[in-house]
Write a protein that holds these residues in place. Structure first.
Motif, PDB file in Angstrom:
ATOM      1  N   GLY A 296       0.790  -1.226   0.000  1.00 52.01           N
ATOM      2  CA  GLY A 296       0.000   0.000   0.000  1.00 52.01           C
ATOM      3  C   GLY A 296       0.819   1.270   0.000  1.00 52.01           C
ATOM      4  N   GLN A 297       2.126   1.191   0.252  1.00 50.38           N
ATOM      5  CA  GLN A 297       2.969   2.376   0.209  1.00 50.38           C
ATOM      6  C   GLN A 297       3.080   2.867  -1.250  1.00 50.38           C
ATOM      7  N   LYS A 298       3.393   4.147  -1.400  1.00 50.37           N
ATOM      8  CA  LYS A 298       3.465   4.735  -2.746  1.00 50.37           C
ATOM      9  C   LYS A 298       4.907   5.122  -3.066  1.00 50.37           C
ATOM     10  N   VAL A 299       5.294   4.944  -4.339  1.00 50.77           N
ATOM     11  CA  VAL A 299       6.615   5.358  -4.803  1.00 50.77           C
ATOM     12  C   VAL A 299       6.454   6.178  -6.075  1.00 50.77           C
ATOM     13  N   LEU A 300       7.411   7.059  -6.304  1.00 51.24           N
ATOM     14  CA  LEU A 300       7.373   7.956  -7.464  1.00 51.24           C
ATOM     15  C   LEU A 300       7.981   7.274  -8.679  1.00 51.24           C
ATOM     16  N   GLU A 301       7.328   7.460  -9.831  1.00 48.19           N
ATOM     17  CA  GLU A 301       7.860   6.980 -11.099  1.00 48.19           C
ATOM     18  C   GLU A 301       7.666   8.060 -12.152  1.00 48.19           C
ATOM     19  N   VAL A 302       8.653   8.213 -13.007  1.00 44.57           N
ATOM     20  CA  VAL A 302       8.630   9.214 -14.073  1.00 44.57           C
ATOM     21  C   VAL A 302       8.671   8.484 -15.409  1.00 44.57           C
ATOM     22  N   ARG A 303       7.831   8.905 -16.346  1.00 39.10           N
ATOM     23  CA  ARG A 303       7.722   8.216 -17.626  1.00 39.10           C
ATOM     24  C   ARG A 303       7.790   9.183 -18.805  1.00 39.10           C
ATOM     25  N   GLU A 304       8.277   8.655 -19.916  1.00 39.99           N
ATOM     26  CA  GLU A 304       8.250   9.359 -21.196  1.00 39.99           C
ATOM     27  C   GLU A 304       7.537   8.443 -22.186  1.00 39.99           C
ATOM     28  N   MET A 305       6.319   8.851 -22.660  1.00 43.20           N
ATOM     29  CA  MET A 305       5.474   7.971 -23.461  1.00 43.20           C
ATOM     30  C   MET A 305       4.714   8.761 -24.540  1.00 43.20           C
ATOM     31  N   PRO A 306       5.400   9.362 -25.494  1.00 40.78           N
ATOM     32  CA  PRO A 306       4.702  10.190 -26.492  1.00 40.78           C
ATOM     33  C   PRO A 306       3.707   9.420 -27.354  1.00 40.78           C
ATOM     34  N   ALA A 307       4.091   8.239 -27.855  1.00 40.46           N
ATOM     35  CA  ALA A 307       3.169   7.467 -28.698  1.00 40.46           C
ATOM     36  C   ALA A 307       1.936   7.056 -27.903  1.00 40.46           C
ATOM     37  N   ALA A 308       2.137   6.599 -26.679  1.00 42.32           N
ATOM     38  CA  ALA A 308       1.008   6.208 -25.836  1.00 42.32           C
ATOM     39  C   ALA A 308       0.090   7.390 -25.597  1.00 42.32           C
ATOM     40  N   TRP A 309       0.670   8.567 -25.383  1.00 41.36           N
ATOM     41  CA  TRP A 309      -0.106   9.784 -25.127  1.00 41.36           C
ATOM     42  C   TRP A 309      -1.117  10.022 -26.243  1.00 41.36           C
ATOM     43  N   LEU A 310      -0.685   9.894 -27.491  1.00 43.99           N
ATOM     44  CA  LEU A 310      -1.576  10.193 -28.612  1.00 43.99           C
ATOM     45  C   LEU A 310      -2.454   9.009 -28.990  1.00 43.99           C
ATOM     46  N   LEU A 311      -1.929   7.801 -28.941  1.00 42.12           N
ATOM     47  CA  LEU A 311      -2.715   6.636 -29.352  1.00 42.12           C
ATOM     48  C   LEU A 311      -3.888   6.381 -28.414  1.00 42.12           C
ATOM     49  N   LEU A 312      -3.699   6.560 -27.113  1.00 36.47           N
ATOM     50  CA  LEU A 312      -4.806   6.347 -26.195  1.00 36.47           C
ATOM     51  C   LEU A 312      -5.895   7.394 -26.370  1.00 36.47           C
ATOM     52  N   ARG A 313      -5.515   8.626 -26.640  1.00 36.79           N
ATOM     53  CA  ARG A 313      -6.518   9.661 -26.914  1.00 36.79           C
ATOM     54  C   ARG A 313      -7.253   9.385 -28.214  1.00 36.79           C
ATOM     55  N   THR A 314      -6.521   8.909 -29.201  1.00 36.84           N
ATOM     56  CA  THR A 314      -7.150   8.562 -30.482  1.00 36.84           C
ATOM     57  C   THR A 314      -8.153   7.437 -30.294  1.00 36.84           C
ATOM     58  N   SER A 315      -7.752   6.417 -29.565  1.00 35.31           N
ATOM     59  CA  SER A 315      -8.632   5.279 -29.321  1.00 35.31           C
ATOM     60  C   SER A 315      -9.913   5.710 -28.630  1.00 35.31           C
ATOM     61  N   ARG A 316      -9.813   6.582 -27.624  1.00 32.57           N
ATOM     62  CA  ARG A 316     -11.008   7.011 -26.897  1.00 32.57           C
ATOM     63  C   ARG A 316     -11.934   7.832 -27.782  1.00 32.57           C
ATOM     64  N   HIS A 317     -11.373   8.709 -28.610  1.00 31.89           N
ATOM     65  CA  HIS A 317     -12.207   9.477 -29.532  1.00 31.89           C
ATOM     66  C   HIS A 317     -13.002   8.536 -30.442  1.00 31.89           C
ATOM     67  N   LEU A 318     -12.352   7.501 -30.966  1.00 34.80           N
ATOM     68  CA  LEU A 318     -13.034   6.590 -31.885  1.00 34.80           C
ATOM     69  C   LEU A 318     -14.046   5.714 -31.157  1.00 34.80           C
ATOM     70  N   GLU A 319     -13.795   5.401 -29.894  1.00 39.57           N
ATOM     71  CA  GLU A 319     -14.796   4.674 -29.119  1.00 39.57           C
ATOM     72  C   GLU A 319     -16.062   5.506 -28.959  1.00 39.57           C
ATOM     73  N   HIS A 320     -15.897   6.789 -28.635  1.00 42.15           N
ATOM     74  CA  HIS A 320     -17.062   7.659 -28.505  1.00 42.15           C
ATOM     75  C   HIS A 320     -17.788   7.815 -29.839  1.00 42.15           C
ATOM     76  N   ALA A 321     -17.054   7.709 -30.930  1.00 47.55           N
ATOM     77  CA  ALA A 321     -17.661   7.869 -32.254  1.00 47.55           C
ATOM     78  C   ALA A 321     -18.427   6.639 -32.707  1.00 47.55           C
ATOM     79  N   THR A 322     -18.092   5.463 -32.145  1.00 39.57           N
ATOM     80  CA  THR A 322     -18.662   4.222 -32.665  1.00 39.57           C
ATOM     81  C   THR A 322     -19.502   3.435 -31.664  1.00 39.57           C
ATOM     82  N   LEU A 323     -19.331   3.656 -30.369  1.00 36.78           N
ATOM     83  CA  LEU A 323     -20.028   2.871 -29.350  1.00 36.78           C
ATOM     84  C   LEU A 323     -21.084   3.714 -28.637  1.00 36.78           C
ATOM     85  N   THR A 324     -22.078   3.059 -28.074  1.00 30.59           N
ATOM     86  CA  THR A 324     -23.072   3.780 -27.293  1.00 30.59           C
ATOM     87  C   THR A 324     -22.441   4.299 -26.003  1.00 30.59           C
ATOM     88  N   ALA A 325     -23.051   5.312 -25.427  1.00 29.44           N
ATOM     89  CA  ALA A 325     -22.537   5.875 -24.183  1.00 29.44           C
ATOM     90  C   ALA A 325     -22.535   4.836 -23.071  1.00 29.44           C
TER      91      ALA A 325
END
Length: 422
Positions: A296-325
């Motif tokens: 349950g303790q917390k530790v700090l982690e730092v990440r660099e993920m440019p492709a993930a940043w854009l691909l996950l946003r793209t995926s969510r936009h297309l889910e909203h465009a094609t699936l029911t709420a």
């Protein structure tokens, strides 16, 4: 359960996943037969190099140091030379394609983000590394698979969990679990053995094509953790292209999987690799946050993920465009079940598999593209196009047609009621 015979699989189902014996300290290594082969997971870092040193000092005849290439663009020839200098047999396995298709693609479909903080990363790589280690151990006739995760690293339960759920019958685990050794001692002993190339490292790092991750060292304290700029590669200002001030990128998905980048059909690992540099050039895709340990303790982690940043946003936009709420709402709930199971080391468990089946059923409709306008530090959609859209493109025309249809239904109902009462 890759690599198991049919009787072994049957025994696994009857007795449960944790059939092997855990190695939790350096003293536990005494239980191993030094004449038999041992497989160690080897990153080239201080901990994995020191483990090879201890195994050599303990008289192990045949130590196999396994490194898995997951596309992190990190080439540590010094690490491989150090492994060989310590008498280990080095193995390097190229698993970039398998990592992208079997682990990253499901994570994109599951929108695998840890508690709205950052996309998961080592959560995805550890089960694949474990699977490859079991395969190598089986080929060599090894009875032990060792790694070097410690109690402040979530990789401890992810690697142990994956190895256990894959049905490994031998010894496995990390001697650092119950036997932490301070950094200075490791550096001193390795230097005495003629290996002093690791003394300058100030953080612990992990890299694959999905993420470059850093922790510990100068990043230990969440209350004071200025990140050295030199740690970044994809989004480093010195590495950004001069043309990155303004750019259009279009990403196409097919059945929930990225398949097309700006009109070019590419394998997923190539799409990720190109987006890391193109998106990172705009200063996008950096994350920092706290993640919990098993207690349950917390530790700090730092990440660099440019492709993930854009691909996950793209995926969510297309889910909203094609699936029911309602479907999106339930999918978002199941996503965190998926993340929890994978993060806790149960990638090969039945609950994550069940969550994956639901998610896969949802994303089968997610086909389309999103066009992005990227400029320094910003990204804006300029086109969302779905193959089977649920969105309205002309509101006035839609309202007119909707009213006309409702009026027609009302008139029809009135006429039917009059005929029935006549």
């Amino acid at each position: 359960m890759t690599g198991l015979t049919v009787p072994a699989r049957e025994a696994w189902h009857e007795q449960g996943p944790h059939l092997g014996q855990l190695i939790r300290s350096f003293r536990d290594l005494d239980a191993l037969d030094p004449r038999q082969p041992v497989v160690t997971l080897f990153s080239g870092g201080l901990d994995s190099t020191y483990l090879l040193h201890r195994l050599r000092e303990s008289g192990f005849d045949e130590v196999h140091a396994l490194s898995v290439d997951l596309g992190g663009e990190e080439r540590d020839e010094g690490g491989r030379a150090a492994a060989e200098a310590l008498g280990a047999i080095a193995h390097v396995v190229d698993a970039r394609e398998a990592f992208a298709t079997e682990f990253v693609a499901p994570a994109i479909a599951a929108h695998a983000v840890y508690l709205d903080a950052h996309p998961v990363s080592s959560t995805l790589s550890r089960p694949l590394i474990a699977r490859i280690a079991l395969r190598l151990a089986g080929e060599l006739g090894a009875r032990a698979i060792l790694h070097t995760a410690n109690r402040s690293q979530n990789s401890l339960r992810r690697l142990n969990g994956a190895i256990g759920l894959l049905g490994w019958f031998g010894y496995y685990g990390s001697p650092y679990d119950l036997c932490p050794i301070d950094r200075e001692r490791k550096i001193t002993e390795l230097a005495a053995a003629g290996l002093d190339h690791l003394s300058g490292r100030t953080v612990s790092g992990d890299a694959n094509l999905w993420c470059r991750e850093f922790e510990s060292g100068v990043l230990d304290d969440p209350e004071d953790h200025a990140v050295p700029e030199h740690l970044y590669r994809w989004s480093a200002p010195g590495g950004r292209r001069s043309t990155a001030a303004d750019e259009i990128i279009e990403i196409g998905f097919e059945g929930g999987v990225p398949a097309v980048l700006s009109g070019r059909r590419l394998p997923l690992h190539d799409i990720i690799g190109e987006l890391n540099t193109r998106v990172g050039a705009h200063g996008l895709g950096r994350y920092s946050g706290l993640e919990h340990l098993e207690g349950g303790q917390k530790v700090l982690e730092v990440r660099e993920m440019p492709a993930a940043w854009l691909l996950l946003r793209t995926s969510r936009h297309l889910e909203h465009a094609t699936l029911t709420a309602e479907t999106v709402r339930e999918k978002m709930h199941v996503e965190q079940i998926w993340v929890r199971e994978a993060l806790e080391g149960r990638w090969y468990g039945e609950l994550r598999s069940a969550a994956q089946a639901f998610i896969d059923a949802c994303i089968s409709r997610v086909t389309g593209s999103v066009r992005w306008h990227l400029t320094d530090g910003r990204a804006q959609t300029i086109a969302i196009v779905a193959h089977c859209p649920r969105y309205v493109r002309d509101r006035e025309a839609w309202e007119t047609e909707a009213v006309r249809a409702e009026q027609s239904m009302y008139t029809g109902a009135v006429r039917a009621s009059r005929r029935a009462s006549a």
